[in-house]
Design an enzyme around this catalytic site. Structure first.
Site, short mmCIF file in Angstrom:
data_model
loop_
_atom_site.label_atom_id
_atom_site.label_comp_id
_atom_site.label_asym_id
_atom_site.label_seq_id
_atom_site.Cartn_x
_atom_site.Cartn_y
_atom_site.Cartn_z
N ASN A 65 -5.35 3.45 -12.66
CA ASN A 65 -4.44 2.40 -12.18
C ASN A 65 -3.00 2.85 -12.39
O ASN A 65 -2.73 3.64 -13.29
CB ASN A 65 -4.68 1.11 -12.98
CG ASN A 65 -3.76 -0.03 -12.56
OD1 ASN A 65 -3.55 -0.27 -11.37
ND2 ASN A 65 -3.19 -0.74 -13.53
N ASN A 113 1.76 3.06 -2.55
CA ASN A 113 1.14 4.02 -3.48
C ASN A 113 -0.14 4.59 -2.88
O ASN A 113 -0.42 5.78 -3.04
CB ASN A 113 0.85 3.37 -4.83
CG ASN A 113 2.07 3.35 -5.72
OD1 ASN A 113 2.49 4.39 -6.22
ND2 ASN A 113 2.66 2.18 -5.91
N MET A 135 -4.16 -6.57 -7.23
CA MET A 135 -3.69 -7.65 -8.08
C MET A 135 -4.80 -8.60 -8.54
O MET A 135 -4.57 -9.81 -8.68
CB MET A 135 -2.60 -8.44 -7.34
CG MET A 135 -1.40 -7.60 -6.93
SD MET A 135 -0.61 -6.75 -8.33
CE MET A 135 0.27 -8.14 -9.06
N GLY A 153 0.77 -1.23 0.00
CA GLY A 153 0.00 0.00 0.00
C GLY A 153 0.81 1.29 0.00
O GLY A 153 0.29 2.34 0.38
N HIS A 205 0.76 1.21 -13.22
CA HIS A 205 1.37 -0.03 -13.71
C HIS A 205 2.88 0.19 -13.83
O HIS A 205 3.31 1.21 -14.37
CB HIS A 205 0.78 -0.39 -15.07
CG HIS A 205 1.33 -1.66 -15.63
ND1 HIS A 205 0.97 -2.90 -15.13
CD2 HIS A 205 2.25 -1.88 -16.58
CE1 HIS A 205 1.64 -3.84 -15.79
NE2 HIS A 205 2.42 -3.24 -16.68
N ILE A 237 -7.67 -9.18 -11.66
CA ILE A 237 -8.13 -8.71 -12.97
C ILE A 237 -9.63 -8.45 -12.87
O ILE A 237 -10.38 -9.25 -12.30
CB ILE A 237 -7.81 -9.77 -14.05
CG1 ILE A 237 -6.29 -9.83 -14.24
CG2 ILE A 237 -8.52 -9.44 -15.36
CD1 ILE A 237 -5.82 -10.88 -15.21
N LEU A 238 -10.05 -7.31 -13.38
CA LEU A 238 -11.46 -6.91 -13.28
C LEU A 238 -12.21 -7.25 -14.57
O LEU A 238 -11.64 -7.16 -15.66
CB LEU A 238 -11.54 -5.41 -13.00
CG LEU A 238 -10.90 -5.00 -11.66
CD1 LEU A 238 -10.69 -3.50 -11.59
CD2 LEU A 238 -11.75 -5.49 -10.49
C1 GRF Z 1 3.74 -1.13 -7.43
O1 GRF Z 1 4.93 -1.36 -8.14
C2 GRF Z 1 2.58 -1.03 -8.37
O2 GRF Z 1 2.91 -0.42 -9.58
C3 GRF Z 1 2.28 -2.45 -8.53
O3 GRF Z 1 2.57 -3.17 -7.39
C4 GRF Z 1 3.39 -2.36 -6.59
C5 GRF Z 1 2.54 -2.00 -5.41
O4 GRF Z 1 3.22 -1.44 -4.37
N1 GRF Z 1 1.69 -3.00 -9.61
P1 GRF Z 1 2.42 -0.81 -3.17
O5 GRF Z 1 1.41 -1.84 -2.67
O6 GRF Z 1 1.74 0.44 -3.64
O7 GRF Z 1 3.46 -0.54 -2.12
#
Ligand code: GRF
Length: 199
Positions: free
Chosen positions: A108, A15, A91, A13, A110, A93-94
């Site tokens: 999102n 991000n 993680m 989490g 990526h 898929i929707l």
């Molecule tokens: C990030 O690299 C995001 O792009 C992804 O998984 C990671 C998630 O990290 N697809 P966090 O849960 O936000 O720490």
């Protein structure tokens, strides 16, 4: 009136934290709910610490039934009157039905320079292809995996000797810079791609 933002996570989490911390003051949005599909996701504790309400919809409670999993997700989002959804390391898929319901209202992040390397293992795939640059992309979510309109990208150089882990570690802080800036613009109605270059 600020926009009510829901953030969907599956893991640490970081991000989500970057987005939530940015959503104060004159920001057009507020983080009103964090949902994880994994009850063990570390991000849930971080959301609690930020005093953001949390919910868990464990996908394992809906074996082989993506529609019911998404119906449960949708019900919680509606209940919390969420207007915009930000996927942050979510993680699952929707289905096209779910993405259609949130069309134009779901974004999102990526970890690749889309359209390159949709899906998983992006860092290793970039290395295997001999890329000299790599990065991350924030995009609108559509029915096709990692394929909606691009809202922003941050790019960085691939260095000799880099491993997938080194790329992931160097990219994550760029994700934390890019995603809040893009979400802020998106909520203000600005969908022009934001391009950040890290040297
Ligand atoms: C990030 O690299 C995001 O792009 C992804 O998984 C990671 C998630 O990290 N697809 P966090 O849960 O936000 O720490």
């Amino acid at each position: 009136m600020t926009t009510r933002v829901g953030i969907l996570i599956s893991g640490g989490g970081s991000n989500m934290v970057a987005l939530a911390r940015d959503m104060t003051g004159d920001h057009p949005g507020r983080a009103r709910l964090v949902i994880s599909n994994d009850p063990g996701a570390g991000g849930l504790l971080k959301a609690n610490a930020l005093k953001i309400p949390t919910a868990v919809v464990d996908h394992r409670d809906f074996p082989g039934n993506r529609e019911e999993f998404e119906a449960a997700l949708h019900a919680i989002l509606e209940e919390a009157r969420i207007e915009v959804v930000a996927l942050a390391g979510f993680m699952r898929i929707l289905t096209p039905a779910f993405t259609a319901r949130w069309a134009g209202r779901m974004v999102n992040i990526h970890p690749s320079l889309l359209p390159k390397y949709r899906g998983l293992h992006t860092h290793q795939r970039a290395l295997d292809a001999g890329e000299v640059e790599h990065g991350c992309t924030v995009h609108e979510v559509t029915a096709d995996l990692d394929d909606g309109p691009i809202l922003g990208q941050a790019r960085m150089a691939v260095r000799p000797g880099d491993t997938a882990q080194m790329l992931a570690d160097r990219l994550l802080p760029l994700e934390h810079q890019l995603y809040p800036q893009v979400l802020r613009r998106f909520l203000a109605g600005n969908r022009a791609p934001l391009m950040l270059d890290a040297v």
